[in-house]
Scaffold this motif. Structure first.
Motif, mmCIF file in Angstrom:
data_model
loop_
_atom_site.group_PDB
_atom_site.id
_atom_site.type_symbol
_atom_site.label_atom_id
_atom_site.label_comp_id
_atom_site.label_asym_id
_atom_site.label_seq_id
_atom_site.Cartn_x
_atom_site.Cartn_y
_atom_site.Cartn_z
ATOM 1 N N MET A 153 0.846 -1.307 -0.188
ATOM 2 C CA MET A 153 0.450 -0.119 -0.297
ATOM 3 C C MET A 153 1.096 0.823 -0.379
ATOM 4 O O MET A 153 0.157 2.209 -0.366
ATOM 5 C CB MET A 153 -0.834 0.129 1.780
ATOM 6 C CG MET A 153 -1.796 -1.242 1.049
ATOM 7 S SD MET A 153 -2.872 -0.778 2.763
ATOM 8 C CE MET A 153 -3.734 -2.755 3.117
ATOM 9 N N LEU A 154 1.797 0.856 0.699
ATOM 10 C CA LEU A 154 2.941 2.652 0.880
ATOM 11 C C LEU A 154 3.366 2.788 -0.861
ATOM 12 O O LEU A 154 3.873 3.688 -0.506
ATOM 13 C CB LEU A 154 3.973 2.246 1.813
ATOM 14 C CG LEU A 154 5.071 2.777 2.390
ATOM 15 C CD1 LEU A 154 4.195 4.314 2.952
ATOM 16 C CD2 LEU A 154 5.414 2.774 3.409
ATOM 17 N N TYR A 160 4.575 10.099 2.761
ATOM 18 C CA TYR A 160 4.128 10.714 4.046
ATOM 19 C C TYR A 160 5.475 9.890 5.327
ATOM 20 O O TYR A 160 5.886 10.045 6.266
ATOM 21 C CB TYR A 160 3.024 10.168 4.647
ATOM 22 C CG TYR A 160 1.707 11.329 4.006
ATOM 23 C CD1 TYR A 160 1.368 12.268 5.006
ATOM 24 C CD2 TYR A 160 1.105 10.905 3.004
ATOM 25 C CE1 TYR A 160 0.426 12.855 4.613
ATOM 26 C CE2 TYR A 160 0.313 11.651 2.867
ATOM 27 C CZ TYR A 160 0.016 13.081 3.690
ATOM 28 O OH TYR A 160 -0.986 14.395 3.063
ATOM 29 N N ASP A 161 5.587 8.888 4.244
ATOM 30 C CA ASP A 161 6.343 7.425 5.032
ATOM 31 C C ASP A 161 8.133 8.448 5.319
ATOM 32 O O ASP A 161 8.409 9.220 5.692
ATOM 33 C CB ASP A 161 7.045 6.140 4.113
ATOM 34 C CG ASP A 161 8.589 5.504 4.984
ATOM 35 O OD1 ASP A 161 7.455 5.183 5.723
ATOM 36 O OD2 ASP A 161 8.640 5.493 4.093
ATOM 37 N N ILE A 164 -4.503 8.482 6.311
ATOM 38 C CA ILE A 164 -5.096 7.334 6.471
ATOM 39 C C ILE A 164 -3.162 7.128 6.400
ATOM 40 O O ILE A 164 -3.002 5.957 6.104
ATOM 41 C CB ILE A 164 -5.794 7.103 4.967
ATOM 42 C CG1 ILE A 164 -7.290 7.491 5.148
ATOM 43 C CG2 ILE A 164 -5.444 5.555 4.333
ATOM 44 C CD1 ILE A 164 -8.095 6.946 3.898
ATOM 45 N N PHE A 165 -2.621 7.330 5.126
ATOM 46 C CA PHE A 165 -1.504 7.183 4.701
ATOM 47 C C PHE A 165 -0.741 8.103 5.811
ATOM 48 O O PHE A 165 0.735 6.309 6.034
ATOM 49 C CB PHE A 165 -1.491 8.524 3.637
ATOM 50 C CG PHE A 165 -1.526 7.960 2.075
ATOM 51 C CD1 PHE A 165 -2.837 7.293 2.574
ATOM 52 C CD2 PHE A 165 -1.805 9.258 1.444
ATOM 53 C CE1 PHE A 165 -3.449 6.971 0.837
ATOM 54 C CE2 PHE A 165 -2.437 8.604 0.097
ATOM 55 C CZ PHE A 165 -4.001 7.754 -0.153
ATOM 56 N N ILE A 214 -0.864 4.035 7.383
ATOM 57 C CA ILE A 214 -1.048 2.741 6.664
ATOM 58 C C ILE A 214 0.902 2.931 6.384
ATOM 59 O O ILE A 214 1.942 2.214 6.639
ATOM 60 C CB ILE A 214 -0.348 3.589 5.051
ATOM 61 C CG1 ILE A 214 -2.162 2.565 4.548
ATOM 62 C CG2 ILE A 214 0.522 2.429 4.124
ATOM 63 C CD1 ILE A 214 -2.344 3.319 3.760
ATOM 64 N N ALA A 215 2.341 4.226 6.855
ATOM 65 C CA ALA A 215 3.055 4.315 6.737
ATOM 66 C C ALA A 215 3.791 3.819 8.278
ATOM 67 O O ALA A 215 4.483 3.074 7.878
ATOM 68 C CB ALA A 215 3.551 5.973 6.839
ATOM 69 N N ALA A 216 2.525 3.894 9.627
ATOM 70 C CA ALA A 216 2.668 3.297 10.728
ATOM 71 C C ALA A 216 2.970 2.064 10.287
ATOM 72 O O ALA A 216 3.679 1.166 10.807
ATOM 73 C CB ALA A 216 2.099 4.537 11.535
#
Length: 159
Positions: free
Chosen positions: A12-13, A47-48, A85-86, A89-91
């Motif tokens: 997803m990332l 975001y990551d 949301i993103f 996902i990063a977490a």
């Protein structure tokens, strides 16, 4: 999110979903709320990358990351729903990896609030932040929430 153990958050990332992209909004209330009509959508990997820049002992809010992306892209604002949301996902992607950790616990919600949607929930985020010297405070009687005390003093400025 549900069924986190069954999802591949790293896939997803890295799924950009045709982002980054811009959208022009026309709703007067939204334009007033967000201060303009040019909305930016950043992909999850952005975001990551931003979250990885936050050093030990520092924190950032999702809102500050959104402000940074808007500024860097020339937009009026960054879309808020996908941002939340993103960040999650990063977490979770970091949690699923055995290396290349993203210090997701340093990314807070508005007003320094801890994020229940992170791996391990509030308790894990609280432990990690306290280990870095932050004080966590509890607010509320029935709707209990947790915040980093004086988080503004530890805010990291993305550049």
């Amino acid at each position: 999110m549900a069924n986190e153990d069954k999802k591949d958050f790293n896939a997803m990332l890295h799924d950009s979903k045709d982002m980054p992209k811009f959208q022009t909004i026309t709703d007067p209330k939204s334009i007033e709320k967000y201060g303009g009509s040019k909305m930016y959508f950043a992909p999850p990997i952005y975001y990551d990358k931003a979250m990885k820049q936050i050093p030990y002992g520092k924190v950032i809010t999702i809102g500050k990351i959104r402000e940074y992306f808007a500024k860097m892209s020339g937009a009026d604002f960054t879309e808020p729903i996908t941002a939340g949301i993103f960040v999650s996902i990063a977490a979770w992607a970091s949690y699923q990896r055995s290396e290349d950790e993203t210090p997701y616990w340093r990314t807070l919600k508005a007003n320094g609030e801890l994020n229940i949607k992170y791996p391990g929930g509030i308790e894990t985020q609280k432990e990690k932040l306290e280990a870095e010297g932050h004080t966590i405070i509890r607010k509320g009687r029935t709707n209990i929430r947790y915040y980093v005390k004086d988080y503004e003093k530890a805010l990291f400025d993305l550049k």
